[in-house]
Each structure stands twice: as C-alpha cells, then as structure tokens.
Motif scaffolding. Structure first.
Motif, PDB file in Angstrom:
ATOM      1  N   GLU A 242      35.681   9.423  25.877  1.00 32.36           N
ATOM      2  CA  GLU A 242      36.618   8.923  24.871  1.00 32.36           C
ATOM      3  C   GLU A 242      35.936   8.092  23.793  1.00 32.36           C
ATOM      4  O   GLU A 242      36.544   7.796  22.769  1.00 32.36           O
ATOM      5  N   GLY A 243      34.682   7.701  24.056  1.00 33.23           N
ATOM      6  CA  GLY A 243      34.009   6.812  23.122  1.00 33.23           C
ATOM      7  C   GLY A 243      34.750   5.485  23.030  1.00 33.23           C
ATOM      8  O   GLY A 243      34.731   4.809  22.007  1.00 33.23           O
ATOM      9  N   PHE A 244      35.408   5.119  24.123  1.00 31.33           N
ATOM     10  CA  PHE A 244      36.270   3.944  24.172  1.00 31.33           C
ATOM     11  C   PHE A 244      35.469   2.668  24.368  1.00 31.33           C
ATOM     12  O   PHE A 244      34.720   2.559  25.325  1.00 31.33           O
ATOM     13  N   GLY A 245      35.619   1.737  23.464  1.00 27.82           N
ATOM     14  CA  GLY A 245      35.062   0.395  23.609  1.00 27.82           C
ATOM     15  C   GLY A 245      33.614   0.328  24.033  1.00 27.82           C
ATOM     16  O   GLY A 245      33.041   1.297  24.492  1.00 27.82           O
ATOM     17  N   GLU A 246      33.036  -0.808  23.843  1.00 25.66           N
ATOM     18  CA  GLU A 246      31.668  -1.030  24.274  1.00 25.66           C
ATOM     19  C   GLU A 246      31.600  -2.020  25.421  1.00 25.66           C
ATOM     20  O   GLU A 246      30.576  -2.153  26.065  1.00 25.66           O
ATOM     21  N   TRP A 247      32.688  -2.747  25.671  1.00 22.47           N
ATOM     22  CA  TRP A 247      32.715  -3.743  26.742  1.00 22.47           C
ATOM     23  C   TRP A 247      34.008  -3.576  27.531  1.00 22.47           C
ATOM     24  O   TRP A 247      35.087  -3.440  26.956  1.00 22.47           O
TER      25      TRP A 247
ATOM     26  N   LEU B 221      34.132   3.344  39.434  1.00 27.56           N
ATOM     27  CA  LEU B 221      33.164   2.948  38.413  1.00 27.56           C
ATOM     28  C   LEU B 221      32.590   4.186  37.732  1.00 27.56           C
ATOM     29  O   LEU B 221      32.506   4.250  36.498  1.00 27.56           O
ATOM     30  N   THR B 222      32.227   5.181  38.510  1.00 32.24           N
ATOM     31  CA  THR B 222      31.691   6.427  37.957  1.00 32.24           C
ATOM     32  C   THR B 222      32.720   7.111  37.063  1.00 32.24           C
ATOM     33  O   THR B 222      32.393   7.589  35.974  1.00 32.24           O
ATOM     34  N   ASP B 223      33.975   7.142  37.515  1.00 33.43           N
ATOM     35  CA  ASP B 223      35.052   7.733  36.704  1.00 33.43           C
ATOM     36  C   ASP B 223      35.235   6.970  35.388  1.00 33.43           C
ATOM     37  O   ASP B 223      35.432   7.572  34.334  1.00 33.43           O
ATOM     38  N   LEU B 224      35.175   5.645  35.468  1.00 38.58           N
ATOM     39  CA  LEU B 224      35.312   4.818  34.265  1.00 38.58           C
ATOM     40  C   LEU B 224      34.178   5.106  33.279  1.00 38.58           C
ATOM     41  O   LEU B 224      34.407   5.260  32.080  1.00 38.58           O
ATOM     42  N   LEU B 225      32.950   5.196  33.780  1.00 42.66           N
ATOM     43  CA  LEU B 225      31.808   5.480  32.910  1.00 42.66           C
ATOM     44  C   LEU B 225      31.968   6.836  32.223  1.00 42.66           C
ATOM     45  O   LEU B 225      31.712   6.963  31.021  1.00 42.66           O
ATOM     46  N   ALA B 226      32.416   7.831  32.967  1.00 48.22           N
ATOM     47  CA  ALA B 226      32.627   9.166  32.394  1.00 48.22           C
ATOM     48  C   ALA B 226      33.722   9.122  31.334  1.00 48.22           C
ATOM     49  O   ALA B 226      33.592   9.738  30.266  1.00 48.22           O
ATOM     50  N   ARG B 227      34.796   8.384  31.629  1.00 47.43           N
ATOM     51  CA  ARG B 227      35.917   8.259  30.681  1.00 47.43           C
ATOM     52  C   ARG B 227      35.474   7.540  29.409  1.00 47.43           C
ATOM     53  O   ARG B 227      35.823   7.947  28.299  1.00 47.43           O
ATOM     54  N   LEU B 228      34.684   6.480  29.561  1.00 45.65           N
ATOM     55  CA  LEU B 228      34.189   5.744  28.395  1.00 45.65           C
ATOM     56  C   LEU B 228      33.341   6.650  27.512  1.00 45.65           C
ATOM     57  O   LEU B 228      33.484   6.645  26.288  1.00 45.65           O
ATOM     58  N   LYS B 229      32.481   7.417  28.142  1.00 44.13           N
ATOM     59  CA  LYS B 229      31.600   8.317  27.389  1.00 44.13           C
ATOM     60  C   LYS B 229      32.411   9.406  26.692  1.00 44.13           C
ATOM     61  O   LYS B 229      32.188   9.705  25.523  1.00 44.13           O
TER      62      LYS B 229
ATOM     63  N   TYR C 139      27.467   0.979  26.703  1.00 42.16           N
ATOM     64  CA  TYR C 139      28.663   0.465  27.358  1.00 42.16           C
ATOM     65  C   TYR C 139      28.296  -0.630  28.341  1.00 42.16           C
ATOM     66  O   TYR C 139      27.378  -0.476  29.145  1.00 42.16           O
ATOM     67  N   GLU C 140      29.027  -1.721  28.299  1.00 43.61           N
ATOM     68  CA  GLU C 140      28.791  -2.853  29.184  1.00 43.61           C
ATOM     69  C   GLU C 140      30.029  -3.054  30.048  1.00 43.61           C
ATOM     70  O   GLU C 140      31.115  -3.292  29.532  1.00 43.61           O
ATOM     71  N   ILE C 141      29.861  -2.924  31.348  1.00 40.68           N
ATOM     72  CA  ILE C 141      30.964  -3.084  32.292  1.00 40.68           C
ATOM     73  C   ILE C 141      30.692  -4.348  33.088  1.00 40.68           C
ATOM     74  O   ILE C 141      29.753  -4.415  33.875  1.00 40.68           O
ATOM     75  N   ASP C 142      31.512  -5.347  32.861  1.00 35.49           N
ATOM     76  CA  ASP C 142      31.365  -6.664  33.480  1.00 35.49           C
ATOM     77  C   ASP C 142      32.100  -6.739  34.811  1.00 35.49           C
ATOM     78  O   ASP C 142      33.055  -5.993  35.046  1.00 35.49           O
ATOM     79  N   ASN C 143      31.675  -7.652  35.659  1.00 35.85           N
ATOM     80  CA  ASN C 143      32.350  -7.961  36.930  1.00 35.85           C
ATOM     81  C   ASN C 143      32.427  -6.775  37.885  1.00 35.85           C
ATOM     82  O   ASN C 143      33.457  -6.529  38.512  1.00 35.85           O
TER      83      ASN C 143
END
Length: 138
Positions: free
Chosen positions: A51-56, A41-49, A15-19
């Motif tokens: 949900e498997g949501f997006g890579e960027w 940011l931590t919540d977003l990273l957990a959510r991405l992991k 996962y790549e989180i820009d800006n």
C-alpha cells in the motif's frame, strides 16, 4: 535466559515499526520476534509495502498482544508479588474473556465482519496463553 522486551523493526530502510515484542538473550544480546506475533508482523510489513502506507507504525496499536505487553510493562514496577509473566498472563486471559463476550454480541447481531475482526484479535492472545501454559508444565 530470554527476556521479554521491545524493539523497533526497520523494513527495507523505509518503514519503521515500533514496539515489536521480542525475546532477547541476556548473555549474547541475540533477539527474536515473539513467535505469537511474527505472522501478524510479516503481514503488516507486506501490507505496508503493497500500500505504500506510512513510514512509521506503532505495532502495539496493530496487535492485541503487543498492546497488552506494552501496557503491562508500562505499569510494571518490579515490586509486585506476582511475576511479570503471571500478571501478563492474567491480563491476556481477561482480554480474551472480554473479546469472547464481544464475539458473542457480534454473532448475535450476525455481524460477520466484526466477528472476523475479533477472531483476528483473539488469535495471538490465545496462542500466547496456550504456549505459556505448555511451557510451565514442562
């Protein structure tokens, strides 16, 4: 001396989180995520992991404070009379007032979901302005 800037955070090599707003030391290049956005940011990273949501993801689109900092830095020329920090603080205060007006409208409509959304948008802005005011009095 710590400067405000942006970094791309790569999480688990997937996962790549820009800006992502950071403080960076001029002398040693050490950097740390802006404390006011760290929880989101931590919540977003957990959510991405989870949900498997997006890579960027563009963090400035996910976080009110990151979006404001990016907008101010995009317009900043360095020739202004006011400092970057004071312009940013003023923009934060204006955005807080706008969100409080929206919150009042949501409350009047009894829209609890909207009120909750606005509260979450207000938190990093309020924390940032409060921290800036505390550090300027010390």
């Amino acid at each position: 001396m710590m400067n405000l800037g942006f970094r791309t955070v790569i999480f688990e090599g997937i996962y790549e989180i820009d800006n992502v707003p950071i403080y960076e030391c001029e002398e040693c290049s050490h950097y740390e995520v802006l404390p006011e956005v760290k929880v989101e940011l931590t919540d977003l990273l957990a959510r991405l992991k989870e949900e498997g949501f997006g890579e960027w993801v563009d963090f400035s689109e996910q976080n009110e404070l990151a979006g404001l900092i990016l907008a101010v830095s995009d317009k900043w020329t360095g020739t202004e009379e006011a400092s970057f920090e004071s312009v940013l603080e003023r923009q934060c205060e204006e955005q807080i007032n706008l969100l409080l007006d929206l919150y009042g409208g949501a409350k009047q409509l009894g829209d609890l979901e909207w009120m909750d959304s606005i509260s979450k948008r207000l938190q990093p802005l309020s924390k940032f302005v409060r921290n800036r005011q505390i550090s300027s009095t010390n």
